[in-house]
Structures are given as C-alpha cells and as structure tokens.
Design a protein around this motif. Structure first.
Motif, PDB file in Angstrom:
ATOM      1  N   PRO A  41       0.808  -1.223   0.000  1.00  0.00           N
ATOM      2  CA  PRO A  41       0.000   0.000   0.000  1.00  0.00           C
ATOM      3  C   PRO A  41       0.841   1.273   0.000  1.00  0.00           C
ATOM      4  CG  PRO A  41      -0.980  -1.606   1.481  1.00  0.00           C
ATOM      5  CD  PRO A  41       0.330  -2.192   1.028  1.00  0.00           C
ATOM      6  N   LYS A  45       0.360   4.849  -2.028  1.00  0.00           N
ATOM      7  CA  LYS A  45       0.240   6.117  -1.290  1.00  0.00           C
ATOM      8  C   LYS A  45       1.343   7.085  -1.719  1.00  0.00           C
ATOM      9  CE  LYS A  45      -2.004   3.776   2.524  1.00  0.00           C
ATOM     10  NZ  LYS A  45      -1.875   3.171   3.863  1.00  0.00           N
ATOM     11  N   THR A 126       6.841  -6.136   8.809  1.00  0.00           N
ATOM     12  CA  THR A 126       5.764  -5.409   9.496  1.00  0.00           C
ATOM     13  C   THR A 126       5.023  -6.337  10.454  1.00  0.00           C
ATOM     14  OG1 THR A 126       5.473  -4.011   7.551  1.00  0.00           O
ATOM     15  CG2 THR A 126       3.688  -4.021   9.161  1.00  0.00           C
ATOM     16  N   GLY A 149      -4.816 -10.139   4.348  1.00  0.00           N
ATOM     17  CA  GLY A 149      -4.052  -9.100   3.663  1.00  0.00           C
ATOM     18  C   GLY A 149      -2.571  -9.458   3.593  1.00  0.00           C
ATOM     19  N   GLY A 150      -1.808  -8.602   2.924  1.00  0.00           N
ATOM     20  CA  GLY A 150      -0.373  -8.828   2.798  1.00  0.00           C
ATOM     21  C   GLY A 150       0.277  -9.017   4.156  1.00  0.00           C
ATOM     22  N   VAL A 151       0.002  -8.097   5.079  1.00  0.00           N
ATOM     23  CA  VAL A 151       0.576  -8.191   6.426  1.00  0.00           C
ATOM     24  C   VAL A 151      -0.208  -9.197   7.264  1.00  0.00           C
ATOM     25  CG1 VAL A 151       1.063  -6.919   8.556  1.00  0.00           C
ATOM     26  CG2 VAL A 151       1.436  -5.816   6.328  1.00  0.00           C
ATOM     27  N   SER A 172     -12.689  -8.988   5.167  1.00  0.00           N
ATOM     28  CA  SER A 172     -13.585  -7.994   4.584  1.00  0.00           C
ATOM     29  C   SER A 172     -14.769  -8.609   3.857  1.00  0.00           C
ATOM     30  CB  SER A 172     -12.810  -7.132   3.590  1.00  0.00           C
ATOM     31  OG  SER A 172     -12.284  -7.967   2.571  1.00  0.00           O
ATOM     32  N   ARG A 173     -14.627  -9.865   3.444  1.00  0.00           N
ATOM     33  CA  ARG A 173     -15.705 -10.478   2.646  1.00  0.00           C
ATOM     34  C   ARG A 173     -15.795 -11.978   2.923  1.00  0.00           C
ATOM     35  NH1 ARG A 173     -14.008  -7.927  -2.937  1.00  0.00           N
ATOM     36  NH2 ARG A 173     -12.591  -6.484  -1.894  1.00  0.00           N
ATOM     37  N   THR A 206      -4.911  -4.147  11.026  1.00  0.00           N
ATOM     38  CA  THR A 206      -4.208  -3.748   9.795  1.00  0.00           C
ATOM     39  C   THR A 206      -5.099  -2.967   8.839  1.00  0.00           C
ATOM     40  OG1 THR A 206      -4.706  -5.663   8.361  1.00  0.00           O
ATOM     41  CG2 THR A 206      -2.903  -5.938   9.934  1.00  0.00           C
ATOM     42  N   ALA A 207      -6.411  -3.001   9.046  1.00  0.00           N
ATOM     43  CA  ALA A 207      -7.311  -2.346   8.076  1.00  0.00           C
ATOM     44  C   ALA A 207      -8.691  -2.154   8.689  1.00  0.00           C
ATOM     45  CB  ALA A 207      -7.432  -3.213   6.826  1.00  0.00           C
ATOM     46  N   ILE A 224      -1.224  -0.970  12.567  1.00  0.00           N
ATOM     47  CA  ILE A 224      -0.258  -0.505  11.564  1.00  0.00           C
ATOM     48  C   ILE A 224      -0.932   0.416  10.558  1.00  0.00           C
ATOM     49  CG2 ILE A 224       1.204  -2.568  11.745  1.00  0.00           C
ATOM     50  CD1 ILE A 224      -0.113  -3.352   8.935  1.00  0.00           C
ATOM     51  N   SER A 238       2.660   0.502  15.263  1.00  0.00           N
ATOM     52  CA  SER A 238       3.934  -0.098  14.894  1.00  0.00           C
ATOM     53  C   SER A 238       4.309   0.402  13.499  1.00  0.00           C
ATOM     54  CB  SER A 238       3.801  -1.628  14.890  1.00  0.00           C
ATOM     55  OG  SER A 238       5.037  -2.225  14.607  1.00  0.00           O
ATOM     56  N   TYR A 239       5.547   0.841  13.368  1.00  0.00           N
ATOM     57  CA  TYR A 239       6.062   1.313  12.072  1.00  0.00           C
ATOM     58  C   TYR A 239       7.206   0.406  11.659  1.00  0.00           C
ATOM     59  CZ  TYR A 239       3.364   5.488  13.119  1.00  0.00           C
ATOM     60  OH  TYR A 239       2.327   6.341  13.410  1.00  0.00           O
ATOM     61  N   VAL A 240       7.137  -0.104  10.455  1.00  0.00           N
ATOM     62  CA  VAL A 240       8.119  -1.101  10.022  1.00  0.00           C
ATOM     63  C   VAL A 240       9.519  -0.496   9.934  1.00  0.00           C
ATOM     64  CG1 VAL A 240       7.767  -0.733   7.527  1.00  0.00           C
ATOM     65  CG2 VAL A 240       8.550  -2.958   8.356  1.00  0.00           C
ATOM     66  N   GLY A 283      -9.526  -7.092  -2.773  1.00  0.00           N
ATOM     67  CA  GLY A 283     -10.109  -8.427  -2.854  1.00  0.00           C
ATOM     68  C   GLY A 283      -9.087  -9.520  -3.113  1.00  0.00           C
TER      69      GLY A 283
HETATM   70  N1  NAP Z   1       2.899   1.054   9.914  1.00  0.00           N
HETATM   71  C1  NAP Z   1       3.632   0.401   9.035  1.00  0.00           C
HETATM   72  O1  NAP Z   1       4.841   0.333   9.149  1.00  0.00           O
HETATM   73  C2  NAP Z   1       2.947  -0.319   7.912  1.00  0.00           C
HETATM   74  C3  NAP Z   1       3.602  -1.342   7.243  1.00  0.00           C
HETATM   75  C4  NAP Z   1       2.907  -2.044   6.264  1.00  0.00           C
HETATM   76  C5  NAP Z   1       1.601  -1.689   5.944  1.00  0.00           C
HETATM   77  N2  NAP Z   1       1.031  -0.644   6.593  1.00  0.00           N
HETATM   78  C6  NAP Z   1      -0.356  -0.266   6.309  1.00  0.00           C
HETATM   79  O2  NAP Z   1      -1.172  -1.315   6.793  1.00  0.00           O
HETATM   80  C7  NAP Z   1      -2.293  -1.490   5.967  1.00  0.00           C
HETATM   81  C8  NAP Z   1      -2.397  -2.933   5.514  1.00  0.00           C
HETATM   82  O3  NAP Z   1      -1.289  -3.265   4.715  1.00  0.00           O
HETATM   83  P1  NAP Z   1      -1.306  -4.611   3.840  1.00  0.00           P
HETATM   84  O4  NAP Z   1      -0.068  -4.642   3.067  1.00  0.00           O
HETATM   85  O5  NAP Z   1      -1.663  -5.770   4.687  1.00  0.00           O
HETATM   86  O6  NAP Z   1      -2.560  -4.277   2.873  1.00  0.00           O
HETATM   87  P2  NAP Z   1      -3.456  -5.267   2.044  1.00  0.00           P
HETATM   88  O7  NAP Z   1      -2.624  -6.372   1.494  1.00  0.00           O
HETATM   89  O8  NAP Z   1      -4.263  -4.435   1.131  1.00  0.00           O
HETATM   90  O9  NAP Z   1      -4.406  -5.958   3.118  1.00  0.00           O
HETATM   91  C9  NAP Z   1      -5.464  -5.311   3.764  1.00  0.00           C
HETATM   92  C10 NAP Z   1      -6.516  -6.385   4.028  1.00  0.00           C
HETATM   93  O10 NAP Z   1      -7.502  -5.867   4.910  1.00  0.00           O
HETATM   94  C11 NAP Z   1      -8.772  -6.170   4.359  1.00  0.00           C
HETATM   95  N3  NAP Z   1      -9.765  -5.234   4.882  1.00  0.00           N
HETATM   96  C12 NAP Z   1     -10.118  -4.014   4.423  1.00  0.00           C
HETATM   97  N4  NAP Z   1     -11.088  -3.489   5.195  1.00  0.00           N
HETATM   98  C13 NAP Z   1     -11.363  -4.415   6.154  1.00  0.00           C
HETATM   99  C14 NAP Z   1     -12.283  -4.474   7.228  1.00  0.00           C
HETATM  100  N5  NAP Z   1     -13.130  -3.466   7.495  1.00  0.00           N
HETATM  101  N6  NAP Z   1     -12.301  -5.591   7.990  1.00  0.00           N
HETATM  102  C15 NAP Z   1     -11.468  -6.614   7.737  1.00  0.00           C
HETATM  103  N7  NAP Z   1     -10.570  -6.618   6.728  1.00  0.00           N
HETATM  104  C16 NAP Z   1     -10.521  -5.533   5.951  1.00  0.00           C
HETATM  105  C17 NAP Z   1      -8.561  -6.086   2.859  1.00  0.00           C
HETATM  106  O11 NAP Z   1      -9.590  -6.736   2.150  1.00  0.00           O
HETATM  107  P3  NAP Z   1     -10.107  -6.180   0.723  1.00  0.00           P
HETATM  108  O12 NAP Z   1      -8.964  -6.328  -0.221  1.00  0.00           O
HETATM  109  O13 NAP Z   1     -11.256  -7.048   0.428  1.00  0.00           O
HETATM  110  O14 NAP Z   1     -10.470  -4.732   0.955  1.00  0.00           O
HETATM  111  C18 NAP Z   1      -7.232  -6.823   2.748  1.00  0.00           C
HETATM  112  O15 NAP Z   1      -7.413  -8.221   2.776  1.00  0.00           O
HETATM  113  C19 NAP Z   1      -2.140  -0.460   4.852  1.00  0.00           C
HETATM  114  O16 NAP Z   1      -2.862   0.715   5.190  1.00  0.00           O
HETATM  115  C20 NAP Z   1      -0.666  -0.166   4.839  1.00  0.00           C
HETATM  116  O17 NAP Z   1      -0.345   1.114   4.323  1.00  0.00           O
HETATM  117  C21 NAP Z   1       1.666   0.042   7.558  1.00  0.00           C
END
Ligand code: NAP
Length: 301
Positions: A41, A45, A126, A149-151, A172-173, A206-207, A224, A238-240, A283
């Motif tokens: 993500p 961004k 992360t 999700g990825g994390v 989410s689904r 995470t989301a 995160i 937490s910040y990676v 998705g």
């Molecule tokens: N702080 C840090 O250092 C750090 C590091 C890595 C990532 N992040 C942030 O963390 C977030 C997640 O990263 P990621 O790489 O895991 O993203 P990702 O791969 O897009 O995974 C997010 C997951 O959350 C699901 N989701 C969305 N809304 C939801 C809800 N209301 N309830 C349950 N699940 C839901 C998504 O499903 P759908 O695809 O169906 O929407 C997807 O499966 C992002 O905002 C990213 O920027 C922060």
C-alpha cells in the motif's frame, strides 16, 4: 537500466518505466540484480499522496541475485531479499539494479522462487515487528483484523508460531473466510459484532475500523493502519523498520514450512500501471508481484 518511477504524484498514469543510470556500490553495500518485487500500500500512497521527494523510483521489496558486493557476508551469485525504506532513503527497488547496505539483506528462502520471496520483506517485517511490539506469547488469544491481507496473512501464521493459544481473523468479505482458516486462523468472521467482548489479549489491526470491544483487560492493541489510534489503554502503533537480521528469520520460517507466501498476480515490470490497478482493486488473496526478468529476446545478453 529500467526503473519504475514518478515525476509527479497522481493516478496510475503517472507511473513510468524509464531508463536511469545504474547505481554505484558504496562501502558496505551490495549490488543486486532484481528478479522480482511486490506491491505494498505504501507504493500506491507514495504515488498518489504528497509523500517523499520527486522524482522518485518506487518500490520497497526486493528479491534478486547479488552481482557485486563490498560486504563479505554476500557473494556474487547469491539469492537475496531486502526491504528498502524507499521514502526515507530514496532507494526504490523497482529497478533492474539496486545497491543497498549489506545490513538490509538476507539470503532468500531456498524453498520458494523469487516471486514468492519478493512478497516477504515489507509485509513480513511489518507483521513480525508488530507482533513483537504486542508481545504475543504463549497462551495469548490473538485477533488479526485484515487476516488475509499482505501483512495480516503473514501475521496469522507468525502469531501461531510465536505461541499464541488461538489466532482468529476478521476479513472484509465472506469469500475470504476459508483462506484465513487455511492460514491458521480458527474463528473467522466478516462481522466484528460477532466477536466475543474482552476475549483477546492481543489485537493486530491492519485495516478497516478499529475493533476495541474485543480487547481483554490489560490487553495490547497494535495498529499498523494509517488511522488515528483508538482511545483505549494498551493501544500503540507499529512502524516497520529495515532489518536484514529479521528477514533472515522470516526466510528460515519459509524454508521450515512455518510461513506460507502467497502470490495472487504477477506482472512484468513494463506493466507496472496494470499491476497498481490490480492491487488497488482489492479483494486479493495474495500479493501482486512485479517481475523484472528480461524479455526473452534480451536473455543471455
Ligand atoms: N505502519 C507500518 O509500518 C505499515 C507497514 C505495512 C503496511 N502498513 C499499512 O497497513 C495497511 C495494511 O497493509 P497490507 O499490506 O496488509 O494491505 P493489504 O494487502 O491491502 O491488506 C489489507 C486487508 O484488509 C482487508 N480489509 C479491508 N477493510 C477491512 C475491514 N473493514 N475488515 C477486515 N478486513 C478488511 C482487505 O480486504 P479487501 O482487499 O477485500 O479490501 C485486505 O485483505 C495499509 O494501510 C498499509 O499502508 C503500515
């Protein structure tokens, strides 16, 4: 060499695959020929929001082969992975050649190919660092919000490895419930209202909206996501951080069969825009990979 970069912030149309000079290898650095990277993500961004300096080469994840090294731990020909904090360092990994400090690298897992290895760095670090901040340990019941999700998908598996008594998932689904179970989540739901109040020693968010009613007294809530923290005791962000050492741990867990990597889609680097579009459509059950293998006509040059 090719690199995927931006001169302005905006939609996927601002992404360009352009020719840029090859990087110099500084003291203590390792020059890697990129084979694959994956999207996160932060890449979207950075492209879309006013983040980082311009022009910029994007990309945080790296899986490739060492071509030159001034760090004795890494030899030419070795398969490696790395995470580069592109916003802070300006060193994007979406380029044919990337030079990074040796401390950021680890030997790639031997049991998976480059595309799978490329899904591990940012998401894996992360997940690991967030679970460590949450002090996940034996006996904890853990909820991962965004469990496929990825994390989140790696966090479900790592939390179990760290000794959690039970790991549950919020997705989410409905079509994602089985995938979360396959990763090791026990109770999986799309509806936070169905989760037991006060049942979790650890929530990894995470989301989506915060889910605080499930946190046990004295529990740890680690987020995160790019949203303000909820006003509950024990909440932290937490910040990676870059770490070759922790990447080596993650690579060993892949080789030991503890961590499963997931590739949902793979695009050649020339299709970086299409890769972003697929990623942002959501998705996904796995990560979106960018493949840097040269076109067939260029191989062997
Ligand atoms: N702080 C840090 O250092 C750090 C590091 C890595 C990532 N992040 C942030 O963390 C977030 C997640 O990263 P990621 O790489 O895991 O993203 P990702 O791969 O897009 O995974 C997010 C997951 O959350 C699901 N989701 C969305 N809304 C939801 C809800 N209301 N309830 C349950 N699940 C839901 C998504 O499903 P759908 O695809 O169906 O929407 C997807 O499966 C992002 O905002 C990213 O920027 C922060």
């Amino acid at each position: 060499m090719r690199a995927v970069g931006i001169d302005v912030h905006g939609g996927t149309n601002v992404l360009q695959v352009r020719r840029v000079p090859e990087p110099q290898v500084g003291a203590g650095e390792v020059l890697v020929r990129t084979v694959a990277s994956s999207l996160n993500p932060v890449d979207s961004k950075t492209r879309e929001w006013e983040i980082g300096k311009l022009p910029a080469n994007l990309g945080w994840d790296l899986a490739g082969v060492v071509v030159a090294s001034s760090d004795e731990r890494f030899r030419p020909g070795e398969r490696v992975i790395a995470m580069s904090a592109q916003i802070a360092t300006g060193r994007g990994t979406w380029a044919d050649l990337v030079s990074l400090p040796g401390d950021l690298l680890a030997t790639a897992p031997a049991q998976v190919g480059f595309e799978d290895a490329a899904t591990l760095p940012l998401a894996g670090l992360t997940a690991l660092q967030a679970l460590q901040l949450a002090k996940v340990g034996a006996g904890d019941r853990v909820l991962v919000v965004g469990a496929v999700g990825g994390v989140g998908g790696l966090a479900v598996q790592l939390a179990r490895h760290l000794g959690a008594a039970q790991v549950d998932g919020l997705v989410s689904r409905a079509s994602h419930v089985d995938a979360a179970r396959e990763l090791g989540a026990e109770e999986v739901t799309v509806d936070p209202a169905t989760l037991s109040e006060g049942a979790y020693q650890v929530v990894l968010h995470t989301a989506g909206p915060h889910v605080t009613h499930v946190l046990a007294a004295g529990g740890r809530y680690v987020s995160i996501a790019d949203v303000p923290l909820p006003d509950v005791p024990g909440a932290s962000k937490s910040y990676v951080e870059q770490s070759g050492e922790q990447l080596a741990e993650l690579a060993s867990l892949v080789d030991d069969g503890v961590l499963r990597t997931r590739v949902a889609a793979s695009f050649p680097v020339e299709q970086a825009r299409e890769a972003h579009e697929r990623f942002e459509a959501g998705g996904l059950l796995g990560k979106v990979v960018l493949n840097f293998s040269p076109p067939t006509s260029e191989r062997g040059e």
